[in-house]
Design a protein around this motif. Sequence first.
Motif, PDB file in Angstrom:
ATOM      1  N   ALA A 189       1.363  -8.293  -1.066  1.00 46.28           N
ATOM      2  CA  ALA A 189       1.013  -8.575  -2.463  1.00 46.28           C
ATOM      3  C   ALA A 189       1.741  -9.800  -3.003  1.00 46.28           C
ATOM      4  O   ALA A 189       1.315 -10.392  -3.998  1.00 46.28           O
TER       5      ALA A 189
ATOM      6  N   ARG B 279       2.015  -5.586 -11.359  1.00 44.92           N
ATOM      7  CA  ARG B 279       1.686  -5.011 -10.051  1.00 44.92           C
ATOM      8  C   ARG B 279       2.721  -3.960  -9.655  1.00 44.92           C
ATOM      9  O   ARG B 279       2.370  -2.878  -9.205  1.00 44.92           O
TER      10      ARG B 279
ATOM     11  N   PHE C 256      -2.803  -5.288  -6.176  1.00 49.54           N
ATOM     12  CA  PHE C 256      -2.758  -3.830  -6.070  1.00 49.54           C
ATOM     13  C   PHE C 256      -3.401  -3.366  -4.759  1.00 49.54           C
ATOM     14  O   PHE C 256      -2.851  -2.521  -4.050  1.00 49.54           O
TER      15      PHE C 256
ATOM     16  N   THR D 277       1.436   4.652  -9.165  1.00 45.17           N
ATOM     17  CA  THR D 277       0.370   5.203  -8.335  1.00 45.17           C
ATOM     18  C   THR D 277       0.893   5.796  -7.033  1.00 45.17           C
ATOM     19  O   THR D 277       0.513   6.895  -6.649  1.00 45.17           O
TER      20      THR D 277
ATOM     21  N   SER E  13      -1.166  -4.123  -1.870  1.00 45.05           N
ATOM     22  CA  SER E  13      -0.078  -3.134  -1.820  1.00 45.05           C
ATOM     23  C   SER E  13      -0.568  -1.824  -1.217  1.00 45.05           C
ATOM     24  O   SER E  13       0.128  -1.193  -0.414  1.00 45.05           O
ATOM     25  N   TYR E  14      -1.774  -1.421  -1.597  1.00 45.79           N
ATOM     26  CA  TYR E  14      -2.360  -0.195  -1.052  1.00 45.79           C
ATOM     27  C   TYR E  14      -2.565  -0.323   0.452  1.00 45.79           C
ATOM     28  O   TYR E  14      -2.204   0.574   1.222  1.00 45.79           O
TER      29      TYR E  14
ATOM     30  N   ILE F 171      -4.412  -9.242 -10.362  1.00 42.23           N
ATOM     31  CA  ILE F 171      -3.650  -7.985 -10.359  1.00 42.23           C
ATOM     32  C   ILE F 171      -4.351  -6.974  -9.462  1.00 42.23           C
ATOM     33  O   ILE F 171      -3.712  -6.252  -8.694  1.00 42.23           O
ATOM     34  N   GLY F 172      -5.679  -6.928  -9.538  1.00 46.32           N
ATOM     35  CA  GLY F 172      -6.446  -6.029  -8.667  1.00 46.32           C
ATOM     36  C   GLY F 172      -6.249  -6.352  -7.196  1.00 46.32           C
ATOM     37  O   GLY F 172      -6.054  -5.459  -6.367  1.00 46.32           O
TER      38      GLY F 172
ATOM     39  N   LEU G   1       2.105  -0.786 -11.703  1.00 46.12           N
ATOM     40  CA  LEU G   1       0.908  -0.070 -11.250  1.00 46.12           C
ATOM     41  C   LEU G   1       1.129   0.615  -9.905  1.00 46.12           C
ATOM     42  O   LEU G   1       0.779   1.791  -9.730  1.00 46.12           O
ATOM     43  N   VAL G   2       1.697  -0.103  -8.965  1.00 48.85           N
ATOM     44  CA  VAL G   2       1.905   0.453  -7.623  1.00 48.85           C
ATOM     45  C   VAL G   2       2.929   1.578  -7.658  1.00 48.85           C
ATOM     46  O   VAL G   2       2.739   2.626  -7.024  1.00 48.85           O
ATOM     47  N   SER G   3       4.005   1.394  -8.411  1.00 48.23           N
ATOM     48  CA  SER G   3       5.044   2.431  -8.474  1.00 48.23           C
ATOM     49  C   SER G   3       4.525   3.709  -9.129  1.00 48.23           C
ATOM     50  O   SER G   3       4.828   4.804  -8.675  1.00 48.23           O
TER      51      SER G   3
END
Length: 161
Positions: A40, A63, A17, A70, A20-21, A13-14, A66-68
């Motif tokens: 991702a 994921r 993420f 963030t 995605s970043y 997951i990290g 978390l991405v949405s």
Amino acid sequence: MNVKKITQFGMLIGVAFILSYIENMIPFYIGIYGVKLGLANIVTVLVLYRFGGREALQISILRVLLVSFTFGNLYSLSYSLAGSLLSGIVMVTLMKTKKFSTVGISIAGGVAHNIGQLIVAMIVLEMKELLYYGGVLIISGSITGFFIGIAAKTTLSKWKN
């Protein structure tokens, strides 16, 4: 779930993420709105092959959340969630047939992801005319899915138990 599997999932997951970043930081724009690399999704394909369909869907949904939360908003969440769910369902279904390669499944996932997002856009914007945009998204999903599939296949060949 054992500690080893929980640890692996946390790391995956990290990685998803972070990918995605990185993708959000890359100024990737080819003149067509909505076309992204989907880096991702490498993790989703890896999890699909290493752990199974249910786990791939779980990782993908976590994921997206978390991405949405963030980087995005409610709209990006709805688009990403629809794309990820449809993509995941298509990839799991095709994998169970044992008739498609890793790259083929990834391409189908990329296309399904774009179709899922297109459906949400048509509903949210109340514009069925967006369906004409489908051809562009199918082509872009095929191209990015191909490269994601190659990356996942290469990684899987190197990933030791």
